[in-house]
Design a protein around this motif. Sequence first.
Motif, short mmCIF file in Angstrom:
data_model
loop_
_atom_site.label_atom_id
_atom_site.label_comp_id
_atom_site.label_asym_id
_atom_site.label_seq_id
_atom_site.Cartn_x
_atom_site.Cartn_y
_atom_site.Cartn_z
N ASP A 1 74.94 49.93 18.59
CA ASP A 1 73.55 49.45 18.98
C ASP A 1 72.53 50.45 18.91
N PRO A 2 71.79 50.61 17.91
CA PRO A 2 70.77 51.81 17.81
C PRO A 2 69.93 51.98 19.12
N ALA A 3 69.62 50.91 19.99
CA ALA A 3 68.82 51.17 20.85
C ALA A 3 69.24 51.73 22.01
N ALA A 4 70.57 51.74 22.11
CA ALA A 4 71.55 52.22 23.37
C ALA A 4 71.56 53.76 23.46
N ALA A 5 72.01 54.50 24.44
CA ALA A 5 72.40 55.85 24.72
C ALA A 5 73.72 56.06 23.98
N LEU A 6 73.76 57.36 23.93
CA LEU A 6 75.33 57.89 23.40
C LEU A 6 76.26 57.54 24.14
N HIS A 7 77.34 57.17 23.84
CA HIS A 7 78.61 57.00 24.66
C HIS A 7 79.52 58.28 24.47
N PRO A 8 79.68 58.88 25.54
CA PRO A 8 80.16 60.41 25.70
C PRO A 8 81.59 60.30 25.14
N VAL A 9 82.13 61.53 24.49
CA VAL A 9 83.40 61.71 24.00
C VAL A 9 83.88 62.02 25.28
#
Length: 615
Positions: free
Chosen positions: A351-359
Amino acid sequence: MSSLLHIIRFTRTLWPLYLGILVCSVVTAAAGLAVPFIIARATDTVTDTVGGRLTVSSAVTTVIVLAAALLMAELVTTVVSNVGGWLGDVMSNRMRTILSVRYFEKLLNLPQRWFDTELTGTIVSRLNRSIAEVTSFAKTFSNSFASMLITTLAVLVISGIYAWPLAVLLLVITPVYIGLTALTSRRWQRLEGEKNTEVDLAGGRFAEVIGQIRVVKSFVRERGELELFTRRFRRTDALTRAQSTHWHRMDVLRLGALNLVFFGIYVIIFVRTAQGAFSLGDMVLLVQLMAMARNPVQSMSWVIDASQHAIAGSKDYFRVMDTPVDGRRLVSVDAGTGVVVEAEPEQTDADPAAALHPVEGAPSIAFEHVSFAYEQGEDVLHDVSFTVGRHEKVALVGESGGGKSTIVNLLLGLFPVGSGTVRVAGRDVSELALEPLRRSIGVVFQDASLFSGTIEENIAYGRPGASPEEIREAARRANADRFIEHFPDGYATVIGERGLRLSGGQRQRIAVARAILKDAPILVLDEATSALDTRAERSVQAGLDELMADRTSLIIAHRLSTIAGVDRIVTIRDGRIDEIGTPAELAASGGIYAQLLALQDSGQRRRLESFGIHG
């Protein structure tokens, strides 16, 4: 001409309108060319009747039919030319829309470095002038020049059928006239470019002065600003005089050559008619055809003048459009409709509107041996390395100009890293799409940077689809709800350009509410309270404390009181990391933080002593 072809390629989705205009031009030209033939036939009919070669009754019938044909040709010209004019109006406005939207799209995707060297007013002035000149020429060309060009070619062929010397003379004058005009336009275009530069600079300064009119008035700089503005436009007066003198001097030469050639054309027509080679109707036909050919050629200087304006304007336009965007685009639009059609390529999240999912296990922020320079060879940051863990609060402390705000710029991807790596949520910023990166970071700047519009619109700027309840909850958490509800219009209150109808503390609390509503996992506070007085700072700080709860926070502050509760402090000296530690550790280390703390304590003691209070 290549610039105009570039415009046509740029607006190729308008080809149905271009085709419709061309068809209307052909029909209009054909109907216009029919008129001289009808009048010539009527002339011969009347002549034959007067000479006794045709009966009166037959002649009357013929001339009535010819008059009806003339009426039909005029009606066709009237209707079709207006249809073509309508298509031209629609086309030019659609072209304006396309060029304006593409220009704005380009500006939104340009790197921050480009804006640091441009005046806002100059950017706006260039847009208005360039596009106005291009679309004005396109409208003029479509409404008149296309039909004139077709008419000229048709006249050339017809005159060649009647007498080849007429066609030869027309063939001679056209390239000569255009050649002299092209020779004239080289200097004209150079002067026009210089004039455009002065107008753009004046427009840029105008916008800057109006935007900071309080500063201008408080320093009594009205006269100086007016003189500077006047001086630039007076330079355009001198350039225009030189430009016009050159143009009209050459116009005398061009028109002199044109008059000489048409003298020869009319001599041929009149002599051949006197010799009996042409009938009186033929003479009338040829004289009218020559007049139809003369007008387009004579109007060539005006058309080329408009085209030179368009060429000069399009060069400025495409100079911006050809600027590189560092390979990462935030938005893209369809050239014909202006609708956003493309999210940024190479998204790292579904989802380009979502924030990054952390590693898993990675710190929220990591700078690894980062060096950076705004100008070649002049590093602002030198081998900077530090991390900010998840939900950790870290403060950046140092003297002004030390590189703290540069760190924020690199974190947001506003500038490319010179060397080293910046990571957010465990991912290299240089490899990330900008949209999810920036959605992961909420920022509260020293300048609240609000927009004209309502309070509600400004709070919801980061989440346009937020409900009224969510907006009010964000305002409550930012300690902004009380003053908002005191306004007669509440959240619908219009705050003016940059929020000038609000106090500094109110603007800053709106900015905090905006960041709360965005709800990004990482928060950056860039001297968020340094411009406020103590009372306003306390109100804003309460909102900031609410905002920082359960969130990774990177805080830049001059007032050390605002960072007393952070987990760690990173001190920066001349673009290098000096110390990293807890507030207690650095307070005892004797470094930058300890020195600033001592200065702050001594300042507080002096203020207390000024009120007669001694420690």
